[in-house]
Design a protein around this motif. Structure first.
Motif, PDB file in Angstrom:
ATOM      1  N   GLY A 347       0.687  -1.151   0.130  1.00  0.00           N
ATOM      2  CA  GLY A 347      -0.042   0.123  -0.065  1.00  0.00           C
ATOM      3  C   GLY A 347       0.982   1.331   0.073  1.00  0.00           C
ATOM      4  O   GLY A 347       0.529   2.121  -0.458  1.00  0.00           O
ATOM      5  N   ILE A 348       1.790   1.285   0.858  1.00  0.00           N
ATOM      6  CA  ILE A 348       2.570   2.443   0.840  1.00  0.00           C
ATOM      7  C   ILE A 348       3.378   2.815  -0.753  1.00  0.00           C
ATOM      8  O   ILE A 348       3.414   4.000  -1.040  1.00  0.00           O
ATOM      9  CB  ILE A 348       3.804   2.106   1.890  1.00  0.00           C
ATOM     10  N   PHE A 349       3.859   1.748  -1.225  1.00  0.00           N
ATOM     11  CA  PHE A 349       4.586   1.937  -2.418  1.00  0.00           C
ATOM     12  C   PHE A 349       3.509   2.374  -3.689  1.00  0.00           C
ATOM     13  O   PHE A 349       3.865   2.949  -4.615  1.00  0.00           O
ATOM     14  CB  PHE A 349       5.527   0.626  -2.939  1.00  0.00           C
ATOM     15  N   GLN A 350       2.405   1.569  -3.360  1.00  0.00           N
ATOM     16  CA  GLN A 350       1.281   1.997  -4.294  1.00  0.00           C
ATOM     17  C   GLN A 350       0.735   3.552  -4.145  1.00  0.00           C
ATOM     18  O   GLN A 350       0.585   4.248  -5.110  1.00  0.00           O
ATOM     19  CB  GLN A 350       0.016   1.117  -3.990  1.00  0.00           C
ATOM     20  N   THR A 351       0.695   3.900  -2.906  1.00  0.00           N
ATOM     21  CA  THR A 351       0.369   5.437  -2.743  1.00  0.00           C
ATOM     22  C   THR A 351       1.434   6.159  -3.280  1.00  0.00           C
ATOM     23  O   THR A 351       1.228   7.415  -3.976  1.00  0.00           O
ATOM     24  CB  THR A 351       0.342   5.622  -1.200  1.00  0.00           C
ATOM     25  N   LYS A 352       2.788   5.850  -3.027  1.00  0.00           N
ATOM     26  CA  LYS A 352       4.040   6.669  -3.594  1.00  0.00           C
ATOM     27  C   LYS A 352       3.804   7.015  -5.103  1.00  0.00           C
ATOM     28  O   LYS A 352       4.250   8.064  -5.713  1.00  0.00           O
ATOM     29  CB  LYS A 352       5.347   6.326  -3.100  1.00  0.00           C
ATOM     30  N   ALA A 353       3.407   5.658  -5.817  1.00  0.00           N
ATOM     31  CA  ALA A 353       3.348   5.615  -7.220  1.00  0.00           C
ATOM     32  C   ALA A 353       2.252   6.653  -7.560  1.00  0.00           C
ATOM     33  O   ALA A 353       2.579   7.432  -8.825  1.00  0.00           O
ATOM     34  CB  ALA A 353       3.123   4.497  -7.704  1.00  0.00           C
ATOM     35  N   LEU A 354       1.196   6.526  -7.011  1.00  0.00           N
ATOM     36  CA  LEU A 354      -0.047   7.593  -7.610  1.00  0.00           C
ATOM     37  C   LEU A 354       0.546   9.103  -7.162  1.00  0.00           C
ATOM     38  O   LEU A 354      -0.016   9.928  -7.956  1.00  0.00           O
ATOM     39  CB  LEU A 354      -1.201   7.213  -6.482  1.00  0.00           C
ATOM     40  N   ALA A 355       1.177   9.180  -6.133  1.00  0.00           N
ATOM     41  CA  ALA A 355       1.681  10.616  -5.678  1.00  0.00           C
ATOM     42  C   ALA A 355       2.618  11.181  -6.758  1.00  0.00           C
ATOM     43  O   ALA A 355       2.831  12.439  -6.938  1.00  0.00           O
ATOM     44  CB  ALA A 355       2.171  10.588  -4.159  1.00  0.00           C
ATOM     45  N   GLN A 356       3.470  10.430  -7.530  1.00  0.00           N
ATOM     46  CA  GLN A 356       4.346  10.581  -8.466  1.00  0.00           C
ATOM     47  C   GLN A 356       3.870  10.994  -9.742  1.00  0.00           C
ATOM     48  O   GLN A 356       4.225  11.057 -10.594  1.00  0.00           O
ATOM     49  CB  GLN A 356       5.211   9.455  -8.484  1.00  0.00           C
ATOM     50  N   GLY A 357       2.568  10.540 -10.036  1.00  0.00           N
ATOM     51  CA  GLY A 357       1.590  10.795 -10.945  1.00  0.00           C
ATOM     52  C   GLY A 357       1.519   9.497 -11.932  1.00  0.00           C
ATOM     53  O   GLY A 357       0.961   9.838 -12.852  1.00  0.00           O
ATOM     54  N   LEU A 358       1.681   8.350 -11.479  1.00  0.00           N
ATOM     55  CA  LEU A 358       1.577   7.206 -12.371  1.00  0.00           C
ATOM     56  C   LEU A 358       0.028   6.842 -11.937  1.00  0.00           C
ATOM     57  O   LEU A 358      -0.524   6.946 -11.156  1.00  0.00           O
ATOM     58  CB  LEU A 358       2.436   5.894 -11.741  1.00  0.00           C
ATOM     59  N   GLN A 359      -0.403   5.876 -12.982  1.00  0.00           N
ATOM     60  CA  GLN A 359      -1.768   5.554 -12.849  1.00  0.00           C
ATOM     61  C   GLN A 359      -1.977   4.370 -13.379  1.00  0.00           C
ATOM     62  O   GLN A 359      -1.058   3.720 -14.063  1.00  0.00           O
ATOM     63  CB  GLN A 359      -2.525   6.558 -13.951  1.00  0.00           C
ATOM     64  N   GLY A 360      -3.244   3.571 -13.010  1.00  0.00           N
ATOM     65  CA  GLY A 360      -3.624   2.540 -13.648  1.00  0.00           C
ATOM     66  C   GLY A 360      -2.419   1.153 -13.468  1.00  0.00           C
ATOM     67  O   GLY A 360      -2.055   1.109 -12.415  1.00  0.00           O
ATOM     68  N   GLU A 361      -2.468   0.478 -14.610  1.00  0.00           N
ATOM     69  CA  GLU A 361      -1.441  -0.514 -14.356  1.00  0.00           C
ATOM     70  C   GLU A 361      -0.014  -0.170 -13.954  1.00  0.00           C
ATOM     71  O   GLU A 361       0.817  -1.056 -13.309  1.00  0.00           O
ATOM     72  CB  GLU A 361      -1.544  -1.505 -15.568  1.00  0.00           C
ATOM     73  N   GLU A 362       0.505   1.152 -14.684  1.00  0.00           N
ATOM     74  CA  GLU A 362       1.915   1.522 -14.522  1.00  0.00           C
ATOM     75  C   GLU A 362       1.992   1.755 -13.079  1.00  0.00           C
ATOM     76  O   GLU A 362       2.974   1.141 -12.260  1.00  0.00           O
ATOM     77  CB  GLU A 362       1.760   2.828 -15.262  1.00  0.00           C
ATOM     78  N   ALA A 363       1.008   2.270 -12.285  1.00  0.00           N
ATOM     79  CA  ALA A 363       1.289   2.602 -10.786  1.00  0.00           C
ATOM     80  C   ALA A 363       1.248   1.024 -10.023  1.00  0.00           C
ATOM     81  O   ALA A 363       2.166   0.898  -9.102  1.00  0.00           O
ATOM     82  CB  ALA A 363       0.049   3.429 -10.366  1.00  0.00           C
ATOM     83  N   ALA A 364       0.490   0.289 -10.365  1.00  0.00           N
ATOM     84  CA  ALA A 364       0.335  -0.889  -9.805  1.00  0.00           C
ATOM     85  C   ALA A 364       1.594  -2.017  -9.918  1.00  0.00           C
ATOM     86  O   ALA A 364       2.052  -2.510  -9.265  1.00  0.00           O
ATOM     87  CB  ALA A 364      -0.750  -1.752 -10.320  1.00  0.00           C
ATOM     88  N   ALA A 365       1.987  -1.730 -11.338  1.00  0.00           N
ATOM     89  CA  ALA A 365       3.310  -2.318 -11.477  1.00  0.00           C
ATOM     90  C   ALA A 365       4.561  -2.077 -10.801  1.00  0.00           C
ATOM     91  O   ALA A 365       5.455  -2.789 -10.269  1.00  0.00           O
ATOM     92  CB  ALA A 365       3.607  -2.357 -13.029  1.00  0.00           C
ATOM     93  N   HIS A 366       4.608  -0.757 -10.665  1.00  0.00           N
ATOM     94  CA  HIS A 366       5.482   0.057  -9.945  1.00  0.00           C
ATOM     95  C   HIS A 366       5.528  -0.311  -8.442  1.00  0.00           C
ATOM     96  O   HIS A 366       6.592  -0.669  -7.928  1.00  0.00           O
ATOM     97  CB  HIS A 366       5.515   1.602  -9.890  1.00  0.00           C
ATOM     98  N   GLY A 367       4.282  -0.517  -7.919  1.00  0.00           N
ATOM     99  CA  GLY A 367       4.133  -0.779  -6.486  1.00  0.00           C
ATOM    100  C   GLY A 367       4.463  -2.295  -6.419  1.00  0.00           C
ATOM    101  O   GLY A 367       5.065  -2.541  -5.201  1.00  0.00           O
ATOM    102  N   ARG A 368       4.116  -3.119  -7.124  1.00  0.00           N
ATOM    103  CA  ARG A 368       4.525  -4.444  -6.866  1.00  0.00           C
ATOM    104  C   ARG A 368       6.110  -4.754  -7.038  1.00  0.00           C
ATOM    105  O   ARG A 368       6.557  -5.423  -6.190  1.00  0.00           O
ATOM    106  CB  ARG A 368       4.057  -5.250  -8.119  1.00  0.00           C
TER     107      ARG A 368
END
Length: 450
Positions: A347-368
């Motif tokens: 959840g923390i890394f997903q939140t950071k991805a969204l805060a960096q402007g990533l969206q959708g699968e790109e944000a999910a992949a970054h978080g994973r």
């Protein structure tokens, strides 16, 4: 979807259509056999917490020797979690599960060979160090399973995976209880586990899969190591999992040394804590899925501190019933905390991805990517807490003849963990006015939901 050698080429668990039609069935199958292998790994890692109970005066070991032995086994289990995390990216989750399960034969067969009076302490120490590799199975298993499940189910899936593995601690203590009750020796216990290891490795080879897009991303661990949240969560995980594994190794020895229980009497009591702590770990994950991992972790540390305060009282009053009851409650709370902290990580890394402007699968992949890599590092550092707990008990018994001093130290640590959880993940930042402050506040506030 799958190439030769059980490699899955495309995997997108966040796609609900894919998940319902194909993904969920595959993910659950891999989860089941991952749990089996990790379960045996935990049993072998904590093997010596049971073997030392078999080792009476004829073995010539002092209580301090036994605490040192279990501390070193815990240390190796913590250290190997780092390369085991990398191994999933290099070899594939299924392939490494087979290898890591097979490696458990080394410490088990070696212990079978030397387990008799007259063997030197140095030999026991070296053989015990080999058992530490069982602790690595957790890191590779969690990293692997993290890639299979969507974010909305990670708390449950990771909690179930870890909880099923953690039960290996209670399982080997129950098997030891049966062996001692039947007047069997330590070699009988070891002889039971050798074929189980082979079965776990074979089943992993037959029924698990590798995911191609997890492969060869060793740079993720480097990126995770640079993120402050990896180390903050490591600190918190020392308080939860470090407590669980440390107490698992030490509980029986505390009962025999401080309360005069025989090995059989101690084993009757020691299995309850690890069993409950393991069973409630998925509950901790579920609660975190629903209410937020940070909130559950915060309140859990309050409860852990309260239970430890009762332990201090029971220890000074030499009340065995109160001591056992409080210890079992504390074990259960470590399980809830284990589940909630590991839910926080993706959840923390997903939140950071969204805060960096990533969206959708790109944000999910970054978080994973980052959460999977960080789990191995966090698991390794957290396991070092088990080393600290056993060394604290060793020093406490050397200095005071009881574990009271160690419990006071643990109480202080839980208080600090409460403060860190609140300050980093739940405290609302002061509003300074203006758009800049609002922009900075948004990622901070969102951590309360992780």
């Amino acid at each position: 979807m799958t190439a030769g050698g059980r490699w899955i080429q495309q995997w997108d668990p966040e796609d609900e259509t894919f998940w319902k039609e194909t993904g969920e069935k595959i993910a659950r199958r891999n989860l089941f056999f991952s749990v089996l292998s990790e379960h045996i790994g935990f049993s072998i890692w904590t093997l010596w917490s049971v073997l030392v109970l078999f080792m009476g005066p004829e073995y010539g070991l002092t209580p301090a020797d036994k605490f040192l032995l279990t501390s070193m086994v815990t240390l190796v289990g913590a250290v190997v979690r780092v390369p085991y995390t990398f191994a999933v990216a290099i070899f594939g989750g299924r392939n490494w599960t087979v290898v890591s399960a097979g490696l458990l034969l080394v410490p088990t067969v070696a212990a079978f060979a030397v387990m008799e009076p007259g063997t030197s302490f140095a030999t026991f120490l070296w053989i015990g160090l080999l058992a530490g590799i069982g602790g690595g199975n957790f890191a590779s298993s969690m990293t692997n399973i993290n890639a299979f499940f969507p974010l909305r189910q990670k708390g449950w899936a990771l909690g179930l995976n870890a909880g099923g593995g953690n039960i290996g601690v209670a399982a080997i203590q129950l098997v030891a209880l049966a062996v001692i009750g039947a007047s069997g020796g330590p070699r009988v216990l070891l002889g039971i586990y050798i074929p189980l290891i082979v079965v776990a490795a074979v089943l992993a080879a037959l029924f698990m899969d590798n995911i191609e897009n997890v492969r060869n991303d060793t740079g993720a661990a480097r990126d995770a190591a640079k993120d402050a949240h990896t180390w903050i969560m490591s600190f918190l995980y020392i308080g939860t999992f470090g407590s669980f594994i440390g107490y698992s190794f030490a509980f029986g020895q505390v009962l025999t040394n401080q309360f005069g229980r025989t090995p059989l009497q101690a084993t009757y009591l020691t299995f309850m804590g690890p069993l409950l702590g393991s069973l409630v770990r998925p509950v901790g994950g579920r609660l975190a899925d629903r209410f937020g991992g940070a909130r559950i972790t915060l309140y859990n540390y309050v409860a852990m501190a309260a239970a430890t305060a009762v332990l201090v009282l029971a220890s000074t009053q030499k009340s065995l019933p109160l001591f056992v009851a409080a210890f079992v409650v504390l074990f259960s709370l470590t399980g809830i905390g284990n589940g909630s902290t590991f839910k926080m990580i993706p959840g923390i890394f997903q939140t950071k991805a969204l805060a960096q402007g990533l969206q959708g699968e790109e944000a999910a992949a970054h978080g994973r990517r980052l959460s999977g890599a960080s789990m191995g590092l966090i698991g390794a550092v957290g396991a070092l807490g088990g080393v600290g707990i056993n060394l604290a008990f060793r020093q406490s018994f050397l200095s005071y003849g009881s574990g009271t001093g160690a419990f006071v130290t643990f109480l202080a640590y839980y208080a600090v963990c409460f403060g860190v959880t609140w300050a980093v993940y739940l405290r609302r930042p002061a509003t300074r006015g203006g758009a800049t402050a609002a922009t900075e506040a948004k990622p901070q506030l969102s951590y309360a939901e992780v």
